[in-house]
Write an enzyme that holds these catalytic residues in place. Structure first.
Site, PDB file in Angstrom:
ATOM      1  N   LYS A  10       6.310 -61.274   7.234  1.00  0.00           N
ATOM      2  CA  LYS A  10       7.564 -60.956   7.925  1.00  0.00           C
ATOM      3  C   LYS A  10       8.565 -62.116   7.840  1.00  0.00           C
ATOM      4  O   LYS A  10       8.189 -63.234   7.473  1.00  0.00           O
ATOM      5  CB  LYS A  10       7.242 -60.592   9.381  1.00  0.00           C
ATOM      6  CG  LYS A  10       6.401 -59.313   9.488  1.00  0.00           C
ATOM      7  CD  LYS A  10       6.207 -58.883  10.940  1.00  0.00           C
ATOM      8  CE  LYS A  10       5.421 -57.573  11.009  1.00  0.00           C
ATOM      9  NZ  LYS A  10       5.296 -57.058  12.392  1.00  0.00           N
ATOM     10  N   TYR A  50       8.827 -47.795   9.859  1.00  0.00           N
ATOM     11  CA  TYR A  50       8.509 -47.830  11.289  1.00  0.00           C
ATOM     12  C   TYR A  50       8.846 -46.516  11.991  1.00  0.00           C
ATOM     13  O   TYR A  50       9.106 -46.514  13.203  1.00  0.00           O
ATOM     14  CB  TYR A  50       9.229 -48.998  11.966  1.00  0.00           C
ATOM     15  CG  TYR A  50       8.595 -50.350  11.706  1.00  0.00           C
ATOM     16  CD1 TYR A  50       7.265 -50.606  12.055  1.00  0.00           C
ATOM     17  CD2 TYR A  50       9.317 -51.381  11.124  1.00  0.00           C
ATOM     18  CE1 TYR A  50       6.676 -51.841  11.826  1.00  0.00           C
ATOM     19  CE2 TYR A  50       8.735 -52.634  10.899  1.00  0.00           C
ATOM     20  CZ  TYR A  50       7.413 -52.854  11.255  1.00  0.00           C
ATOM     21  OH  TYR A  50       6.824 -54.083  11.032  1.00  0.00           O
ATOM     22  N   ASN A 117       5.706 -61.541  14.728  1.00  0.00           N
ATOM     23  CA  ASN A 117       4.259 -61.766  14.695  1.00  0.00           C
ATOM     24  C   ASN A 117       3.695 -61.945  13.280  1.00  0.00           C
ATOM     25  O   ASN A 117       2.573 -61.563  13.002  1.00  0.00           O
ATOM     26  CB  ASN A 117       3.532 -60.663  15.469  1.00  0.00           C
ATOM     27  CG  ASN A 117       3.688 -59.299  14.842  1.00  0.00           C
ATOM     28  OD1 ASN A 117       4.413 -59.157  13.841  1.00  0.00           O
ATOM     29  ND2 ASN A 117       3.018 -58.297  15.377  1.00  0.00           N
ATOM     30  N   HIS A 120       2.457 -57.854   8.768  1.00  0.00           N
ATOM     31  CA  HIS A 120       2.137 -56.431   8.962  1.00  0.00           C
ATOM     32  C   HIS A 120       0.954 -56.081   8.082  1.00  0.00           C
ATOM     33  O   HIS A 120       0.838 -56.586   6.966  1.00  0.00           O
ATOM     34  CB  HIS A 120       3.329 -55.551   8.548  1.00  0.00           C
ATOM     35  CG  HIS A 120       2.961 -54.095   8.398  1.00  0.00           C
ATOM     36  ND1 HIS A 120       2.934 -53.235   9.465  1.00  0.00           N
ATOM     37  CD2 HIS A 120       2.551 -53.367   7.318  1.00  0.00           C
ATOM     38  CE1 HIS A 120       2.533 -52.034   9.058  1.00  0.00           C
ATOM     39  NE2 HIS A 120       2.309 -52.086   7.755  1.00  0.00           N
ATOM     40  N   GLU A 131       2.989 -46.034   3.333  1.00  0.00           N
ATOM     41  CA  GLU A 131       3.756 -47.288   3.308  1.00  0.00           C
ATOM     42  C   GLU A 131       3.884 -47.837   1.886  1.00  0.00           C
ATOM     43  O   GLU A 131       4.945 -48.344   1.506  1.00  0.00           O
ATOM     44  CB  GLU A 131       3.083 -48.318   4.220  1.00  0.00           C
ATOM     45  CG  GLU A 131       3.170 -47.937   5.695  1.00  0.00           C
ATOM     46  CD  GLU A 131       2.331 -48.818   6.610  1.00  0.00           C
ATOM     47  OE1 GLU A 131       1.673 -49.763   6.112  1.00  0.00           O
ATOM     48  OE2 GLU A 131       2.332 -48.559   7.832  1.00  0.00           O
TER      49      GLU A 131
HETATM   50  P1  DAT Z   1       0.852 -53.730  14.505  1.00  0.00           P
HETATM   51  O1  DAT Z   1       1.890 -54.495  13.729  1.00  0.00           O
HETATM   52  O2  DAT Z   1      -0.203 -54.657  15.030  1.00  0.00           O
HETATM   53  O3  DAT Z   1       0.291 -52.552  13.761  1.00  0.00           O
HETATM   54  P2  DAT Z   1       2.398 -51.819  16.065  1.00  0.00           P
HETATM   55  O4  DAT Z   1       2.295 -50.909  14.898  1.00  0.00           O
HETATM   56  O5  DAT Z   1       1.992 -51.283  17.395  1.00  0.00           O
HETATM   57  O6  DAT Z   1       1.582 -53.172  15.818  1.00  0.00           O
HETATM   58  O7  DAT Z   1       3.899 -52.325  16.221  1.00  0.00           O
HETATM   59  C1  DAT Z   1       4.672 -52.621  15.083  1.00  0.00           C
HETATM   60  C2  DAT Z   1       5.417 -53.899  15.335  1.00  0.00           C
HETATM   61  O8  DAT Z   1       6.365 -53.725  16.387  1.00  0.00           O
HETATM   62  C3  DAT Z   1       4.532 -55.055  15.801  1.00  0.00           C
HETATM   63  O9  DAT Z   1       3.965 -55.754  14.706  1.00  0.00           O
HETATM   64  C4  DAT Z   1       5.470 -55.904  16.593  1.00  0.00           C
HETATM   65  C5  DAT Z   1       6.424 -54.893  17.195  1.00  0.00           C
HETATM   66  N1  DAT Z   1       6.018 -54.537  18.557  1.00  0.00           N
HETATM   67  C6  DAT Z   1       4.948 -53.777  18.923  1.00  0.00           C
HETATM   68  N2  DAT Z   1       4.866 -53.627  20.241  1.00  0.00           N
HETATM   69  C7  DAT Z   1       5.942 -54.301  20.740  1.00  0.00           C
HETATM   70  C8  DAT Z   1       6.439 -54.538  22.065  1.00  0.00           C
HETATM   71  N3  DAT Z   1       5.838 -54.025  23.144  1.00  0.00           N
HETATM   72  N4  DAT Z   1       7.560 -55.290  22.187  1.00  0.00           N
HETATM   73  C9  DAT Z   1       8.186 -55.801  21.120  1.00  0.00           C
HETATM   74  N5  DAT Z   1       7.784 -55.624  19.839  1.00  0.00           N
HETATM   75  C10 DAT Z   1       6.670 -54.884  19.660  1.00  0.00           C
HETATM   76 MG    MG Z   2       1.293 -50.868  13.080  1.00  0.00          MG
END
Ligand code: DAT
Ligand code: MG
Length: 140
Positions: A10, A50, A117, A120, A131
């Site tokens: 990222k 997303y 974070n 991905h 994806e």
């Molecule tokens: P992951 O990347 O672990 O699969 P995810 O698919 O639930 O997690 O979410 C996609 C991304 O969105 C994640 O990497 C960071 C962001 N994200 C997720 N939950 C969030 C939250 N509660 N607040 C802010 N950003 C968030």
């Molecule tokens: Mg995810």
């Protein structure tokens, strides 16, 4: 049995010069690199990627962050590499991610929650196929 996963380094990690570190961990684990490119993703590409998060409170800031600079998009391959890379990455929230994981070792909360974070990784075989089609439409 062999499967593929989409990994993204990222914008936060790209800007900090962590692309090589992420690649080192993928290769150290034994997964194969199938495709790799650097790009600053357009919002419409990110909206596809997303789509499952559309309408959530963090969706706008997630797209703002992800389109803020270059990322490295990578397709990796190996038996159970989807699960394996998720394990390498660690928990979504970098504050809670275990030391030893990519997010645990290199991520932190900068005051904006868990959005920034580092990486991905696809979360299922269906997500990976979808994806990879979005990021690498020419990949067979
Ligand atoms: P992951 O990347 O672990 O699969 P995810 O698919 O639930 O997690 O979410 C996609 C991304 O969105 C994640 O990497 C960071 C962001 N994200 C997720 N939950 C969030 C939250 N509660 N607040 C802010 N950003 C968030
Ligand atoms: Mg995810």
């Amino acid at each position: 049995m062999t499967e593929r996963s989409l990994v993204l380094v990222k914008p936060d990690a790209f800007a900090r010069g962590l692309t090589g570190e992420v690649l080192r961990r993928i290769e150290g684990k034994g997964y194969t690199l199938v495709a790799l490119k650097v790009l600053t993703p357009e919002r419409d590409l990110l909206a596809q990627h997303y789509a499952e998060h559309e309408g959530k409170g963090f969706y706008g800031e997630l797209l703002d962050f992800m389109s803020s600079g270059p990322v490295t998009a990578i397709v990796i391959e190996g038996v159970r590499c989807i699960e394996g890379f998720r394990s390498l990455a660690g928990k979504t929230d970098p504050t809670a991610a275990a030391p030893g994981s990519i997010r645990g070792d290199f991520g932190r909360d900068w005051g904006n929650g868990p959005t920034e974070n580092i990486v991905h990784g696809s979360d299922s075989p269906e997500s990976a196929v979808r994806e990879i089609g979005i990021w690498f439409p020419d990949l067979g």
